[in-house]
Scaffold this active site. Structure first.
Site, PDB file in Angstrom:
ATOM      1  N   ASP A  12      53.512 -12.338  11.766  1.00 46.58           N
ATOM      2  CA  ASP A  12      52.229 -13.026  11.976  1.00 46.58           C
ATOM      3  C   ASP A  12      52.095 -13.347  13.467  1.00 46.58           C
ATOM      4  O   ASP A  12      52.677 -12.644  14.286  1.00 46.58           O
ATOM      5  CB  ASP A  12      52.138 -14.263  11.070  1.00 46.58           C
ATOM      6  N   HIS A  62      51.021 -10.567  15.343  1.00 46.92           N
ATOM      7  CA  HIS A  62      49.568 -10.650  15.459  1.00 46.92           C
ATOM      8  C   HIS A  62      49.121 -11.189  16.811  1.00 46.92           C
ATOM      9  O   HIS A  62      47.976 -11.580  16.965  1.00 46.92           O
ATOM     10  CB  HIS A  62      48.998 -11.498  14.312  1.00 46.92           C
TER      11      HIS A  62
END
Ligand SMILES: *[C@@H]1O[C@H](CO)[C@@H](O)[C@H](O)[C@H]1NC(C)=O
Ligand SMILES: *[C@@H]1O[C@H](CO)[C@@H](O)[C@H](O)[C@H]1NC(C)=O
Length: 420
Positions: A247, A270
């Site tokens: 993430d 991310h």
């Protein structure tokens, strides 16, 4: 404190004497990574009682990788926390720990010296009381956590039971591996944090934090495993850290102010994200964020600001500078129409304002070909956006594009691509 480096010890002692009389010569001592002793603790070495060492093994920890050593750690903490200038030592062994909270305030400065490995038990029922935390430091001031050791969240069992992986399961929180809650004057350095159940490290309502030389590692496919999460925290510097997870490498959310991230390597993951902000019509404020000298490789985003429709507040005074992007899907992105839910998000007029954002010296490649995406709100357009010296190409060659809505950026120097 570190018995293997007596020379550094003596050096530290001598330099501490210097520091007491010539404070201007202290800077490099404070920043000398070989010296694993907090400045205050060093001062107390000279002026008051010597630092006292608390070894978890002396409190019954086995470090055999199979018995839960929670009780020994808890006892060692309680004693260390009520001592003067304590150093709690976790030797080079393999410790298994269920959820645990190290609570303050403590008597004095305290150092948590981790040389070994601390691994989470994979017994999920141990978290029945509190599913949000594995290891938590709560309300501790003048804390140093360091030592070159490892926190391993042993997250596989949680990932397999995540609704993002198994759509048939309900969405539930999994624990954050390492939470610093309500901590003031905190140093975390030279640590590895890996395979967290969910978020790896969270700084929650802390102030005056330095996080340096961290390695935060989990598979790119692990769900919601943010690297470093900053929430409600003021004056934090994250430096010289390598982050690769499933993430956000760094996520910065509501109530955070004066956040500096420098010399960051990010990927997989991310990217660095401010937000999401304003979900469920909430008010959110983030200001004074600088990301300086970062290298993104193969991430889904580079530098991102994301806000939900219907929120209020602002994300302001933000600088992204000196950044390299390698094969990043959305290198530069502002999304004021962020919507991360199954149902479509309805149009709403209110929005978290995005103001004064500077992008400076950013180069590299974009996997999607859309290197810049500014999807700003129609009712609250992005304001004060500056692009300076941007040079983004499409991965594998060809020119990248920019997609811009409700924004009128200022350009300085050579900027490619441009909003049309
Ligand atoms: C950034 O990362 C890429 C890919 O890992 C690497 O090739 C490059 O040398 C790095 N750049 C810097 C400045 O470290
Ligand atoms: C911007 O956000 C709106 C609302 O979510 C979406 O419909 C649109 O496709 C987005 N625009 C771009 C260029 O991504």
């Amino acid at each position: 404190m570190d018995s293997k480096t007596p020379v550094v010890h003596i050096h530290a002692l001598i330099m501490s004497v210097f520091c007491l009389f010539f404070s201007s010569s202290c800077r490099h001592v404070l920043e000398d990574p070989r010296i694993h002793v907090p400045f205050r603790a060093r001062r107390s070495l000279l002026l008051s009682a010597p630092a006292t060492t608390f070894d978890v093994n002396d409190f019954g920890a086995r470090g055999d990788g199979s018995h839960d050593d929670v009780q020994a750690f808890q006892k060692a903490w309680e004693e260390a926390c009520s001592a003067t200038g304590a150093v709690l030592v976790v030797p080079e062994k393999n410790y298994l720990l269920g959820p645990i909270t190290f609570s303050g305030p403590c008597q004095d400065d305290i150092t948590f010296q981790i040389n070994g490995i601390i691994r989470a038990s994979d017994d999920r029922s141990a978290y029945d009381g509190d599913r949000r935390h594995w290891i938590m430091f709560d309300g501790v001031q003048n804390l140093v956590v360091q030592g070159g050791g490892t926190f391993d969240g042993n997250g596989l069992i949680w990932w397999q039971n995540s609704c993002k992986i198994n759509k048939a399961l309900p969405c539930k929180d999994a624990p954050t591996a390492l939470t610093f809650y309500n901590c003031e004057n905190l140093i975390t350095r030279n640590l590895k944090i890996q395979n967290a159940q969910q978020i790896h490290v969270s700084f929650d309502k802390c102030s005056d934090v330095r996080a340096a030389d961290l390695q935060v590692i989990a598979p790119g496919s692990s769900p919601n495993t943010d690297g470093i999460h900053v929430t409600g925290t003021q004056n934090i510097q994250i430096s010289s850290s390598i982050i690769g997870t499933g993430d956000d490498c760094i996520s910065i959310v509501d109530g955070s102010q004066n956040v500096q991230a420098m010399d960051i390597t990010c990927g997989p993951g991310h990217g660095v994200s401010i937000g999401s902000l304003g979900s469920g019509n909430s008010e959110a404020h983030v200001s004074g964020v600088t990301v300086n000298r970062a290298n993104f490789s193969g991430t889904t985003n580079g530098v991102r600001i994301k806000t939900w429709q219907g929120g209020s507040g602002s994300a302001s005074n933000i600088k992204f500078q000196n950044i390299e992007m390698h094969d990043v899907s959305n290198p530069i992105i502002i999304d004021q129409n962020y919507c991360d839910q199954d149902e479509p998000c309805e149009q709403q007029r209110s929005a978290v304002e995005v103001r004064n954002v500077m992008y400076q010296n950013i180069k590299g490649t974009s996997a999607s070909g859309v290197a810049i995406e500014f999807n700003c709100s129609q009712s609250v357009p992005c304001k004060g956006i500056v692009l300076q010296n941007i040079d983004m190409q499409k991965t594998g060659g060809g020119s990248a594009t920019a997609s811009c809505n409700n924004i009128d950026p200022e350009y300085i120097g050579t900027v490619s691509p441009h909003c049309s």
